[in-house]
Write an enzyme that holds these catalytic residues in place. Structure first.
Site, PDB file in Angstrom:
ATOM      1  N   GLY A  48      -2.830   6.549   4.207  1.00 38.92           N
ATOM      2  CA  GLY A  48      -1.804   6.870   3.230  1.00 38.92           C
ATOM      3  C   GLY A  48      -2.447   7.159   1.889  1.00 38.92           C
ATOM      4  N   GLN A  53      -2.992   8.187  -7.240  1.00 38.84           N
ATOM      5  CA  GLN A  53      -4.387   7.988  -6.826  1.00 38.84           C
ATOM      6  C   GLN A  53      -5.222   9.262  -6.987  1.00 38.84           C
ATOM      7  OE1 GLN A  53      -3.284   6.036  -2.870  1.00 38.84           O
ATOM      8  NE2 GLN A  53      -5.172   4.996  -3.426  1.00 38.84           N
ATOM      9  N   CYS A 101      -7.803  -0.201  -0.056  1.00 39.01           N
ATOM     10  CA  CYS A 101      -7.239   0.859  -0.890  1.00 39.01           C
ATOM     11  C   CYS A 101      -8.358   1.797  -1.325  1.00 39.01           C
ATOM     12  CB  CYS A 101      -6.565   0.229  -2.113  1.00 39.01           C
ATOM     13  SG  CYS A 101      -5.784   1.421  -3.201  1.00 39.01           S
ATOM     14  N   LEU A 102      -8.106   3.113  -1.210  1.00 41.35           N
ATOM     15  CA  LEU A 102      -9.123   4.083  -1.620  1.00 41.35           C
ATOM     16  C   LEU A 102      -9.443   3.956  -3.108  1.00 41.35           C
ATOM     17  CD1 LEU A 102      -7.898   7.250   0.323  1.00 41.35           C
ATOM     18  CD2 LEU A 102      -9.743   5.691   0.934  1.00 41.35           C
ATOM     19  N   HIS A 143       2.722  -0.449   0.552  1.00 41.93           N
ATOM     20  CA  HIS A 143       1.472  -0.324  -0.215  1.00 41.93           C
ATOM     21  C   HIS A 143       1.484   0.976  -1.029  1.00 41.93           C
ATOM     22  CE1 HIS A 143      -3.078  -0.608  -0.638  1.00 41.93           C
ATOM     23  NE2 HIS A 143      -2.832   0.637  -0.970  1.00 41.93           N
ATOM     24  N   GLU A 144       1.873   2.088  -0.371  1.00 41.99           N
ATOM     25  CA  GLU A 144       1.876   3.379  -1.074  1.00 41.99           C
ATOM     26  C   GLU A 144       2.957   3.416  -2.147  1.00 41.99           C
ATOM     27  OE1 GLU A 144      -0.683   4.989  -0.700  1.00 41.99           O
ATOM     28  OE2 GLU A 144      -1.319   4.091   1.181  1.00 41.99           O
ATOM     29  N   HIS A 147       2.055   1.909  -5.457  1.00 44.14           N
ATOM     30  CA  HIS A 147       1.260   2.752  -6.360  1.00 44.14           C
ATOM     31  C   HIS A 147       2.161   3.519  -7.337  1.00 44.14           C
ATOM     32  CE1 HIS A 147      -2.855   2.344  -5.010  1.00 44.14           C
ATOM     33  NE2 HIS A 147      -2.540   2.548  -3.748  1.00 44.14           N
TER      34      HIS A 147
HETATM   35 ZN    ZN Z   1      -3.827   2.024  -2.243  1.00 42.52          ZN
END
Ligand code: ZN
Length: 187
Positions: A48, A53, A101-102, A143-144, A147
């Site tokens: 995701g 991000q 997380c990226l 989670h997404e 953000h």
């Molecule tokens: Zn993340």
């Protein structure tokens, strides 16, 4: 096009993202950014990605979650773009979920989240969707969506002892904690 991913500390990750307007959806301007978000998610092997991000402060997320990643019963989320997603928990039951997380590379931690959520969103073609998600797919959407509110999973970790480098997690903990070795599941 693969985009640069903002890392923890960049202000764009703390800023609540703004809603996408109906006019923007109709104009087709989102096509390129969504294509780039999918390219970036694929490049970094994420499941995701949220627009903040990649330094775009809009309420947009993309997801593609394979089936059975944590629990064999978990269904897949096919390649999906969600515009203005609204996530509502529909149970008091929670689950512990390992997250990475990226934007917080090479780390993993355990987060408690509602097990089941209702999600309403608009697709890129302007069609309204709603669906219930349960288990790991529900956690991935949460989670997404976090953000978009400037929230990182790191501040939701209940027990900071679970916060660790992914490599050490794979070496020492993954097998006993039911997460496939070397599987990072980042978003
Ligand atoms: Zn993340």
């Amino acid at each position: 096009m693969i985009l640069k991913v903002a890392r923890m500390g960049h202000p764009v990750l703390r800023q609540p993202a703004r809603e996408v307007t109906g006019r923007e959806i109709a104009s087709g301007v989102l096509g390129q950014i969504l294509a780039d978000m999918f390219d970036t998610m694929d490049e970094y092997e994420g499941i995701g990605l949220a627009a903040p991000q990649v330094h775009v402060s809009l309420r947009l997320i993309v997801l593609e979650v394979p089936a059975g990643l944590r629990d064999p019963r978990d269904p897949a989320i096919p390649r999906t773009a969600m515009i203005n997603p609204v996530v509502t928990p529909i149970t008091d039951e929670t689950m512990q979920n390992w997250e990475g997380c990226l934007s917080v590379p090479d780390l993993i931690g355990q987060v408690e989240r509602p097990r089941k959520v209702h999600v309403a969103w608009t697709a890129p073609d302007g069609i309204a969707h709603q669906q219930e998600f349960e288990g790991f797919p529900a956690a991935a959407v949460q989670h997404e969506a976090d953000h978009l509110d400037g929230v990182l999973y790191v501040e939701r970790i209940g027990d900071m002892k679970t916060f660790q480098f992914t490599r050490e997690f794979s070496r020492f903990h993954a097998r006993t904690d039911g997460v496939p070795e070397g599987h990072e599941d980042e978003g």
